[in-house]
Motif scaffolding. Structure first.
Motif, mmCIF file in Angstrom:
data_model
loop_
_atom_site.group_PDB
_atom_site.id
_atom_site.type_symbol
_atom_site.label_atom_id
_atom_site.label_comp_id
_atom_site.label_asym_id
_atom_site.label_seq_id
_atom_site.Cartn_x
_atom_site.Cartn_y
_atom_site.Cartn_z
ATOM 1 N N GLY A 141 -76.921 14.506 41.433
ATOM 2 C CA GLY A 141 -76.899 13.050 41.522
ATOM 3 C C GLY A 141 -78.289 12.451 41.630
ATOM 4 N N GLY A 142 -79.137 13.076 42.442
ATOM 5 C CA GLY A 142 -80.495 12.577 42.592
ATOM 6 C C GLY A 142 -81.309 12.720 41.326
ATOM 7 N N GLN A 143 -81.139 13.852 40.630
ATOM 8 C CA GLN A 143 -81.853 14.057 39.368
ATOM 9 C C GLN A 143 -81.387 13.068 38.305
ATOM 10 O OE1 GLN A 143 -80.865 18.207 38.919
ATOM 11 N NE2 GLN A 143 -82.891 18.881 39.603
ATOM 12 N N ARG A 144 -80.098 12.782 38.283
ATOM 13 C CA ARG A 144 -79.588 11.785 37.321
ATOM 14 C C ARG A 144 -80.209 10.420 37.590
ATOM 15 N NH1 ARG A 144 -73.146 12.396 35.949
ATOM 16 N NH2 ARG A 144 -72.998 14.669 36.098
ATOM 17 N N LYS A 145 -80.350 10.079 38.867
ATOM 18 C CA LYS A 145 -80.949 8.786 39.198
ATOM 19 C C LYS A 145 -82.402 8.737 38.737
ATOM 20 C CE LYS A 145 -78.594 6.542 41.309
ATOM 21 N NZ LYS A 145 -77.539 5.548 41.007
ATOM 22 N N MET A 146 -83.130 9.828 38.941
ATOM 23 C CA MET A 146 -84.511 9.886 38.469
ATOM 24 C C MET A 146 -84.569 9.760 36.948
ATOM 25 S SD MET A 146 -86.365 10.031 41.166
ATOM 26 C CE MET A 146 -86.418 10.609 42.867
ATOM 27 N N LEU A 147 -83.637 10.419 36.254
ATOM 28 C CA LEU A 147 -83.591 10.308 34.801
ATOM 29 C C LEU A 147 -83.259 8.877 34.395
ATOM 30 C CD1 LEU A 147 -83.629 11.389 31.941
ATOM 31 C CD2 LEU A 147 -81.287 12.219 32.260
ATOM 32 N N GLY A 148 -82.364 8.228 35.122
ATOM 33 C CA GLY A 148 -82.037 6.834 34.812
ATOM 34 C C GLY A 148 -83.263 5.940 34.921
ATOM 35 N N ILE A 149 -84.075 6.173 35.941
ATOM 36 C CA ILE A 149 -85.307 5.396 36.092
ATOM 37 C C ILE A 149 -86.254 5.689 34.929
ATOM 38 C CG2 ILE A 149 -87.343 5.034 37.533
ATOM 39 C CD1 ILE A 149 -85.562 5.770 39.960
ATOM 40 N N ALA A 150 -86.429 6.976 34.627
ATOM 41 C CA ALA A 150 -87.330 7.360 33.532
ATOM 42 C C ALA A 150 -86.852 6.784 32.207
ATOM 43 C CB ALA A 150 -87.426 8.883 33.453
ATOM 44 N N GLY A 168 -74.357 6.447 45.392
ATOM 45 C CA GLY A 168 -74.023 7.860 45.318
ATOM 46 C C GLY A 168 -75.086 8.807 45.828
ATOM 47 N N LEU A 169 -76.154 8.291 46.406
ATOM 48 C CA LEU A 169 -77.257 9.139 46.840
ATOM 49 C C LEU A 169 -77.248 9.366 48.349
ATOM 50 C CD1 LEU A 169 -80.322 7.832 44.782
ATOM 51 C CD2 LEU A 169 -78.772 9.711 44.242
ATOM 52 N N SER A 170 -77.708 10.545 48.745
ATOM 53 C CA SER A 170 -77.911 10.840 50.156
ATOM 54 C C SER A 170 -79.135 10.074 50.647
ATOM 55 C CB SER A 170 -78.146 12.342 50.340
ATOM 56 O OG SER A 170 -79.388 12.718 49.765
ATOM 57 N N PRO A 171 -79.271 9.894 51.968
ATOM 58 C CA PRO A 171 -80.470 9.213 52.488
ATOM 59 C C PRO A 171 -81.773 9.861 52.030
ATOM 60 C CG PRO A 171 -78.796 9.369 54.199
ATOM 61 C CD PRO A 171 -78.290 10.159 53.028
ATOM 62 N N LEU A 172 -81.789 11.195 51.883
ATOM 63 C CA LEU A 172 -82.995 11.885 51.429
ATOM 64 C C LEU A 172 -83.370 11.451 50.017
ATOM 65 C CD1 LEU A 172 -85.226 13.992 51.708
ATOM 66 C CD2 LEU A 172 -83.578 15.725 50.929
ATOM 67 N N PHE A 173 -82.384 11.402 49.115
ATOM 68 C CA PHE A 173 -82.664 11.002 47.746
ATOM 69 C C PHE A 173 -82.998 9.514 47.661
ATOM 70 C CE2 PHE A 173 -80.661 14.946 45.979
ATOM 71 C CZ PHE A 173 -81.734 15.308 45.168
#
Length: 238
Positions: A141-150, A168-173
């Motif tokens: 989920g976190g990697q998908r969010k980073m890809l969405g930003i990119a 959908g992200l944890s506090p860390l992400f």
């Protein structure tokens, strides 16, 4: 000192779905190199307002301006060509690879420029660089969010519009996403972020709150926190 030029502004927006009106005279603006957070609970109308701003929904009343131009009737692709980028809550195409998602995001810029931009973005997102051919659907989920930003940044926009990047992200992400966005903020990218997670106020130069389809507040984070009623609503009773 002259006031910074507005990158985008929306005024008097009224719209909805079928006969159900969702927005009632809503409006906001983002100035050059400024980060604006649109804060509100689920159902407040945040996504609807963003969709009108990027051209995915028509405005029944009101107007949207991109720089000096009235773009209220413009298609989304024309707005993108003029420097606007949009990241939805989903953000990526799961059936496409990381590389392919970035190419979709930068489809309106020249191929050589897109190739350079992709390499630049892989420098910002090393986890994606190591898996360029992997399907977006295989990412966490976190990697998908980073890809969405990119993907949204692949077109080298002047304005990044984001819908619930914390979804959908944890506090860390969430912390990692805020850290990535802060780097682009420092580079001068203007951002409009719709959120209900107050952690994103760390990025905000100004805040608008949306409640019941109406903008209820505009000001700084300090002014938001100083308002007792708004403080209880968004920060709890502490």
């Amino acid at each position: 000192m002259a006031e910074a030029a507005r990158v985008v502004s929306a005024a008097g927006i009224e719209t909805g779905y079928g006969r159900v009106q969702v927005l009632w005279g809503a409006g906001l603006d983002v100035k050059a190199k400024e980060s604006v957070v649109l804060l509100g609970a689920n159902g407040a109308g945040k996504t609807t307002l963003l969709k009108v701003i990027v051209g995915l929904m028509p405005a029944w009343k009101g107007s949207v301006r991109l720089g000096p131009d009235d773009v209220t009737g413009w298609r989304t692709d024309k707005r993108v060509r003029r420097g606007m980028a949009y990241m939805s809550e989903i953000g990526v195409f799961p059936g496409l690879s990381i590389n392919e998602n970035l190419r979709v995001g930068g489809q309106f810029i020249e191929k050589a420029a897109l190739k350079r931009r992709m390499e630049e973005l892989y420098g910002y997102f090393p986890d994606l660089a190591h898996r360029r051919g992997a399907l977006a659907g295989s990412l966490s989920g976190g990697q998908r969010k980073m890809l969405g930003i990119a993907k949204a940044l692949a077109s080298s926009p002047t304005l990044l519009v984001m819908d619930e990047p914390s979804a959908g992200l944890s506090p860390l992400f969430v912390t990692q996403v805020i850290g990535v966005l802060s780097r682009f903020r420092e580079s001068g990218l203007a951002m409009l972020i719709a959120e209900q997670n107050v952690a994103f106020l760390d990025l905000a130069d100004r805040v608008f709150t949306l409640d019941g389809g109406r903008v209820r507040f505009e000001g700084s984070v300090a002014e938001l926190q100083a308002d007792d009623s708004l403080h209880r609503t968004y920060f709890g009773l502490a």
